[in-house]
Design a protein around this motif. Structure first.
Motif, PDB file in Angstrom:
ATOM      1  N   ASP A 127     137.621 100.375 -17.069  1.00 28.77           N
ATOM      2  CA  ASP A 127     138.942 100.782 -17.527  1.00 28.77           C
ATOM      3  C   ASP A 127     139.377 101.993 -16.721  1.00 28.77           C
ATOM      4  O   ASP A 127     138.693 103.023 -16.715  1.00 28.77           O
ATOM      5  CB  ASP A 127     138.896 101.106 -19.026  1.00 28.77           C
ATOM      6  CG  ASP A 127     140.281 101.188 -19.657  1.00 28.77           C
ATOM      7  OD1 ASP A 127     141.269 101.311 -18.901  1.00 28.77           O
ATOM      8  OD2 ASP A 127     140.367 101.144 -20.891  1.00 28.77           O
ATOM      9  N   ASN A 128     140.514 101.871 -16.022  1.00 28.29           N
ATOM     10  CA  ASN A 128     141.048 102.986 -15.243  1.00 28.29           C
ATOM     11  C   ASN A 128     142.055 103.811 -16.032  1.00 28.29           C
ATOM     12  O   ASN A 128     142.531 104.842 -15.562  1.00 28.29           O
ATOM     13  CB  ASN A 128     141.739 102.464 -13.974  1.00 28.29           C
ATOM     14  CG  ASN A 128     140.779 101.767 -13.051  1.00 28.29           C
ATOM     15  OD1 ASN A 128     139.630 102.155 -12.948  1.00 28.29           O
ATOM     16  ND2 ASN A 128     141.243 100.729 -12.368  1.00 28.29           N
ATOM     17  N   LEU A 129     142.434 103.336 -17.216  1.00 26.65           N
ATOM     18  CA  LEU A 129     143.382 104.049 -18.065  1.00 26.65           C
ATOM     19  C   LEU A 129     142.810 104.087 -19.481  1.00 26.65           C
ATOM     20  O   LEU A 129     143.367 103.528 -20.412  1.00 26.65           O
ATOM     21  CB  LEU A 129     144.740 103.337 -18.039  1.00 26.65           C
ATOM     22  CG  LEU A 129     145.925 104.078 -18.635  1.00 26.65           C
ATOM     23  CD1 LEU A 129     146.316 105.251 -17.757  1.00 26.65           C
ATOM     24  CD2 LEU A 129     147.102 103.139 -18.836  1.00 26.65           C
ATOM     25  N   PRO A 130     141.674 104.736 -19.654  1.00 29.39           N
ATOM     26  CA  PRO A 130     140.964 104.633 -20.931  1.00 29.39           C
ATOM     27  C   PRO A 130     141.476 105.583 -22.000  1.00 29.39           C
ATOM     28  O   PRO A 130     141.886 106.708 -21.719  1.00 29.39           O
ATOM     29  CB  PRO A 130     139.531 105.001 -20.545  1.00 29.39           C
ATOM     30  CG  PRO A 130     139.704 105.990 -19.436  1.00 29.39           C
ATOM     31  CD  PRO A 130     140.911 105.525 -18.667  1.00 29.39           C
ATOM     32  N   TYR A 218     150.103 112.393 -15.358  1.00 32.51           N
ATOM     33  CA  TYR A 218     148.998 111.516 -15.730  1.00 32.51           C
ATOM     34  C   TYR A 218     149.614 110.359 -16.506  1.00 32.51           C
ATOM     35  O   TYR A 218     150.177 110.542 -17.585  1.00 32.51           O
ATOM     36  CB  TYR A 218     147.945 112.228 -16.573  1.00 32.51           C
ATOM     37  CG  TYR A 218     146.792 111.307 -16.944  1.00 32.51           C
ATOM     38  CD1 TYR A 218     145.842 110.951 -15.994  1.00 32.51           C
ATOM     39  CD2 TYR A 218     146.685 110.765 -18.220  1.00 32.51           C
ATOM     40  CE1 TYR A 218     144.810 110.087 -16.306  1.00 32.51           C
ATOM     41  CE2 TYR A 218     145.648 109.903 -18.538  1.00 32.51           C
ATOM     42  CZ  TYR A 218     144.718 109.564 -17.573  1.00 32.51           C
ATOM     43  OH  TYR A 218     143.692 108.696 -17.895  1.00 32.51           O
ATOM     44  N   ARG A 219     149.525 109.174 -15.949  1.00 32.97           N
ATOM     45  CA  ARG A 219     150.143 107.981 -16.529  1.00 32.97           C
ATOM     46  C   ARG A 219     149.301 107.447 -17.676  1.00 32.97           C
ATOM     47  O   ARG A 219     148.206 106.948 -17.470  1.00 32.97           O
ATOM     48  CB  ARG A 219     150.290 106.894 -15.444  1.00 32.97           C
ATOM     49  CG  ARG A 219     150.683 105.530 -16.000  1.00 32.97           C
ATOM     50  CD  ARG A 219     150.933 104.524 -14.891  1.00 32.97           C
ATOM     51  NE  ARG A 219     149.746 104.093 -14.169  1.00 32.97           N
ATOM     52  CZ  ARG A 219     148.956 103.082 -14.515  1.00 32.97           C
ATOM     53  NH1 ARG A 219     149.189 102.405 -15.626  1.00 32.97           N
ATOM     54  NH2 ARG A 219     147.917 102.752 -13.769  1.00 32.97           N
ATOM     55  N   PRO A 248     146.706 107.378 -13.030  1.00 33.94           N
ATOM     56  CA  PRO A 248     146.281 106.499 -11.937  1.00 33.94           C
ATOM     57  C   PRO A 248     147.474 105.882 -11.218  1.00 33.94           C
ATOM     58  O   PRO A 248     148.567 105.806 -11.790  1.00 33.94           O
ATOM     59  CB  PRO A 248     145.445 105.426 -12.659  1.00 33.94           C
ATOM     60  CG  PRO A 248     145.966 105.406 -14.055  1.00 33.94           C
ATOM     61  CD  PRO A 248     146.417 106.787 -14.359  1.00 33.94           C
ATOM     62  N   PRO A 249     147.278 105.432  -9.973  1.00 31.71           N
ATOM     63  CA  PRO A 249     148.388 104.868  -9.200  1.00 31.71           C
ATOM     64  C   PRO A 249     148.839 103.525  -9.758  1.00 31.71           C
ATOM     65  O   PRO A 249     148.143 102.913 -10.561  1.00 31.71           O
ATOM     66  CB  PRO A 249     147.776 104.707  -7.800  1.00 31.71           C
ATOM     67  CG  PRO A 249     146.315 104.538  -8.045  1.00 31.71           C
ATOM     68  CD  PRO A 249     146.010 105.394  -9.241  1.00 31.71           C
ATOM     69  N   TYR A 250     150.006 103.066  -9.312  1.00 28.14           N
ATOM     70  CA  TYR A 250     150.549 101.776  -9.737  1.00 28.14           C
ATOM     71  C   TYR A 250     149.851 100.648  -8.966  1.00 28.14           C
ATOM     72  O   TYR A 250     150.474  99.928  -8.181  1.00 28.14           O
ATOM     73  CB  TYR A 250     152.042 101.722  -9.466  1.00 28.14           C
ATOM     74  CG  TYR A 250     152.936 102.433 -10.460  1.00 28.14           C
ATOM     75  CD1 TYR A 250     152.463 103.469 -11.264  1.00 28.14           C
ATOM     76  CD2 TYR A 250     154.271 102.091 -10.572  1.00 28.14           C
ATOM     77  CE1 TYR A 250     153.287 104.128 -12.158  1.00 28.14           C
ATOM     78  CE2 TYR A 250     155.123 102.733 -11.465  1.00 28.14           C
ATOM     79  CZ  TYR A 250     154.624 103.752 -12.247  1.00 28.14           C
ATOM     80  OH  TYR A 250     155.461 104.404 -13.133  1.00 28.14           O
ATOM     81  N   LYS A 251     148.584 100.484  -9.199  1.00 26.22           N
ATOM     82  CA  LYS A 251     147.825  99.424  -8.523  1.00 26.22           C
ATOM     83  C   LYS A 251     147.291  98.460  -9.574  1.00 26.22           C
ATOM     84  O   LYS A 251     146.134  98.541  -9.997  1.00 26.22           O
ATOM     85  CB  LYS A 251     146.693 100.023  -7.682  1.00 26.22           C
ATOM     86  CG  LYS A 251     147.210 100.827  -6.490  1.00 26.22           C
ATOM     87  CD  LYS A 251     146.098 101.214  -5.538  1.00 26.22           C
ATOM     88  CE  LYS A 251     146.681 101.838  -4.269  1.00 26.22           C
ATOM     89  NZ  LYS A 251     145.634 102.149  -3.268  1.00 26.22           N
ATOM     90  N   ALA A 252     148.160  97.526  -9.975  1.00 22.73           N
ATOM     91  CA  ALA A 252     147.782  96.588 -11.033  1.00 22.73           C
ATOM     92  C   ALA A 252     146.594  95.731 -10.616  1.00 22.73           C
ATOM     93  O   ALA A 252     145.795  95.313 -11.462  1.00 22.73           O
ATOM     94  CB  ALA A 252     148.976  95.699 -11.386  1.00 22.73           C
TER      95      ALA A 252
END
Length: 419
Positions: A127-130, A218-219, A248-252
């Motif tokens: 998870d990059n957006l935990p 921070y997104r 994190p960057p917009y890298k889906a």
């Protein structure tokens, strides 16, 4: 009960009282009830050593995934790799992920979900957006203060120090939280407040009406939810122009569980070995369960899916319960992709439901691909907790989902904290 047992019981009750008193008045997660334990979970030295190595391994894995995706886009690797990862995503988001200016931008928080097994642990997903960053900061700080005997991984201040590294510049920092992620708003409010107490300029903001400026972002909103976040395009544009930092960057494509399937694909084995280096590849093989991308493309009559030895997904629908030690889950870019909402455990389901789950996964392939993994059974552990109903200490028997947090520091080295 002996005098020693009475003393321990009294000490445990004192700790429970201290935990209650330390709990933030505004809570940490919305709509959650907590059981309190008088002590943190103990981990053996061998496991801790593996966890400390895991941060670097996962960082190089994600860096390799970023490289493999871009090579697929530019034609030096097969185009079907990016085809899997871009399925169902809007063209504008795909374009964001391919930005040349942000090509090397990487998530600065990596949190694997680990299941403790009899011989170590298994990585169920990354998870990059935990969620849980504020919660873990509170746990580490609070338990470290209860007893000097406990060596809390990361220390009392580790989560605060690690999260500050996510956006290391001198500008102010905004944690931008969407309505879709609002259950986590209390812990982010608490975290920002504690960072301000430490002298750092952090705030939480509502994503839907956020106005980007010169502050780093921070997104804390999901990429599948961008259409409900009006300033999302302006936030990306500001990051791409260098006006502020975004993490994190917009890298889906990096947020897909499909990477586990790509990692185990025989045609990509040498690519992974070269990109990761052979020793890191072998180490990760020990922890990633074997995975398959649920692709309905027919196989030649002489070919089979590796390890399960069937020629079609249709045959898999008729596996016995014992043969169905498998997990199905949606890969990403969906509100069902987090919180175990889509998870189907094969040997827990009646055969009809298992067959329906496979049909659903096959039907979704073009827009929301699914991944299937070998099911790794967690080992049962025992741990004390305070039972509100009986007003006494009890022992809980259960399986452990361990969530270490790895923060990429300004020097590019991941640091380990643990929940």
């Amino acid at each position: 009960m002996s005098s020693r047992d009475l003393s321990r019981e009294g000490q445990a009750e004192e700790r429970i009282t201290a935990l209650r008193e330390a709990f933030p008045p505004g809570g940490l997660f919305a709509h959650k009830h907590w059981n309190y334990s008088p002590e943190p979970l103990a981990l053996d030295r061998k496991l801790v050593s593996e966890l400390e190595k895991l941060g670097h391994r996962l960082y190089v894995f994600q860096r390799a995934a970023n490289e493999i995706y871009h090579r697929s886009v530019n034609g030096s690797l097969p185009s079907w790799i990016a085809g899997y990862l871009d399925a169902g995503k809007p063209a504008r988001l795909i374009e964001h992920g391919r930005s040349r200016k942000l090509r090397d931008a990487m998530p600065r928080v990596i949190r694997p979900d680990l299941i403790l097994t009899e011989d170590g642990f298994s990585i169920t997903e990354l998870d990059n957006l935990p969620g849980g960053i504020g919660l873990t900061a509170w746990l580490n700080e609070t338990y470290a203060g209860l007893s000097k005997e406990w060596q809390v991984i990361g220390g009392a201040d580790g989560m605060f120090e690690g999260f500050q590294d996510v956006l290391p510049g001198d500008a102010g920092k905004d944690i931008v939280v969407s309505e879709e992620s609002s259950d986590y708003r209390p812990e982010m409010d608490w975290l920002a407040a504690r960072l301000r107490e430490r002298g750092a300029d952090w705030k939480t903001e509502c994503a839907e009406d956020y106005v980007p400026g010169g502050r780093d972002v921070y997104r804390f909103y999901e990429l599948f939810d961008l259409e409900n976040v009006p300033p999302a395009e302006a936030i990306f544009a500001g990051a791409e122009s260098g006006s502020f930092e975004l993490s994190p960057p917009y890298k889906a494509f990096l947020e897909e569980k499909l990477w586990a399937g790509l990692f185990w694909m025989a045609p990509l084995r040498e690519v992974w070995k070269q990109t990761l280096r052979s020793n890191q590849f072998k180490a990760l093989q020990r922890h990633f369960p074997f995975s398959w991308i649920v692709d309905p493309t027919p196989l030649p009559q002489h070919a089979v899916l590796p390890r399960i030895e069937v020629n079609s997904w249709e045959q898999l629908k008729h596996f016995s319960q014992r043969e169905r030690e498998l997990v199905l889950k949606i890969s990403g870019f969906s509100e069902l992709a987090w919180g175990s909402r889509s998870v189907k455990i094969g040997d827990d389901l009646p055969q009809v439901e298992w067959a329906e789950s496979i049909d659903r996964a096959l039907a979704d392939f073009g827009t929301n691909p699914w991944v299937m993994q070998e099911f790794k059974k967690g080992r049962v552990v025992e741990h004390p907790y305070w039972d509100e109903g009986s007003g006494s200490m009890q022992i809980m028997r259960g399986r452990v989902r361990l969530c270490p947090y790895y923060f990429l520091n300004p020097g590019g080295k991941p640091t380990t904290r643990l929940s």
